[in-house]
Scaffold this motif. Sequence first.
Motif, PDB file in Angstrom:
ATOM      1  N   GLU A 172       0.827  -1.209   0.000  1.00 16.29           N
ATOM      2  CA  GLU A 172       0.000   0.000   0.000  1.00 16.29           C
ATOM      3  C   GLU A 172       0.859   1.257   0.000  1.00 16.29           C
ATOM      4  N   ILE A 208       3.921   1.439  -1.181  1.00 16.90           N
ATOM      5  CA  ILE A 208       4.792   1.489  -2.363  1.00 16.90           C
ATOM      6  C   ILE A 208       3.998   1.722  -3.644  1.00 16.90           C
ATOM      7  N   TYR A 209       2.843   1.039  -3.771  1.00 18.44           N
ATOM      8  CA  TYR A 209       2.090   1.093  -5.022  1.00 18.44           C
ATOM      9  C   TYR A 209       0.652   1.575  -4.853  1.00 18.44           C
ATOM     10  N   ARG A 235       0.294   6.143  -1.556  1.00 21.32           N
ATOM     11  CA  ARG A 235       1.713   5.856  -1.773  1.00 21.32           C
ATOM     12  C   ARG A 235       2.599   6.855  -1.038  1.00 21.32           C
ATOM     13  N   SER A 236       3.534   6.319  -0.266  1.00 18.65           N
ATOM     14  CA  SER A 236       4.477   7.166   0.465  1.00 18.65           C
ATOM     15  C   SER A 236       5.743   6.357   0.715  1.00 18.65           C
ATOM     16  N   LEU A 237       6.752   6.611  -0.091  1.00 22.03           N
ATOM     17  CA  LEU A 237       7.994   5.864   0.057  1.00 22.03           C
ATOM     18  C   LEU A 237       8.723   6.226   1.343  1.00 22.03           C
TER      19      LEU A 237
END
Length: 253
Positions: free
Chosen positions: A99, A101-102, A106-108
Amino acid sequence: MGHNGLTTYMMIAALNEKGYNAFALSVPSAGELVSIIGLAAPVFITMTSKVAFYSLLIYFATSMGTITVAAHQVMLQTFSMCTVWGEPLSQTAQSFMPELIYGQKRSLEKAKTLLKSLVIIGAILGVTLGSVGTFIPWCFPRIFTSDHDVIREMHTVLIPYFMALSVTPPTHSLEGTLLAGRDLKFISASMSGCLAWGALLLMLVSSKGFGLMGCWFALSGFQWARFFIALRRLISPNSFLNSDCKLEKLRAA
């Protein structure tokens, strides 16, 4: 077997409650089969490589005599019992990382924070499990056997036993993140490479007469290699966790 049946029933019931027909059967298309194989094959190679290495470990220990294989079985069983404690870290990464990452949220940065937390927890858990797992065979070996020769052989592998066990939980965190990021080709290739080098190392220590201690140092090397390879992949500029940085560089250019 009953446990598996109950688990299957609960999963089917949960799917039905969400509006899915769990009993609906359909023939997958060629494209769907390719997608399934693309996901399943790397995971299959990864799991097979692990099992193959542990099987080789047992094979080489068995060739060293009954006392050695008895000591090896005791230590391997306690090792397996302790490594299970690290599996939830991998499952946590596989559950929450996709969730971040994609997904729509999205929150790296949050993904990196979660990974950092999982690795720290894994390191603490690894040292704890390694200490407890080493302390019991060292101080209370008669729980497992009263044979002095077997106990003596068990004590020869305590150092590599601790080294291998302490790094396993953080390795689960890293590999779970790689699976969540769908970096499947890399993790399958790296695990195959670890298997190949581990097998060569086992052959070397066995031929040189290092005994059971050499086999367990090979296991320790196998575990630490998995850790460093996964860590290097995740912190590299080409990692999926750093894809935002690459986009910013492209925009700046």
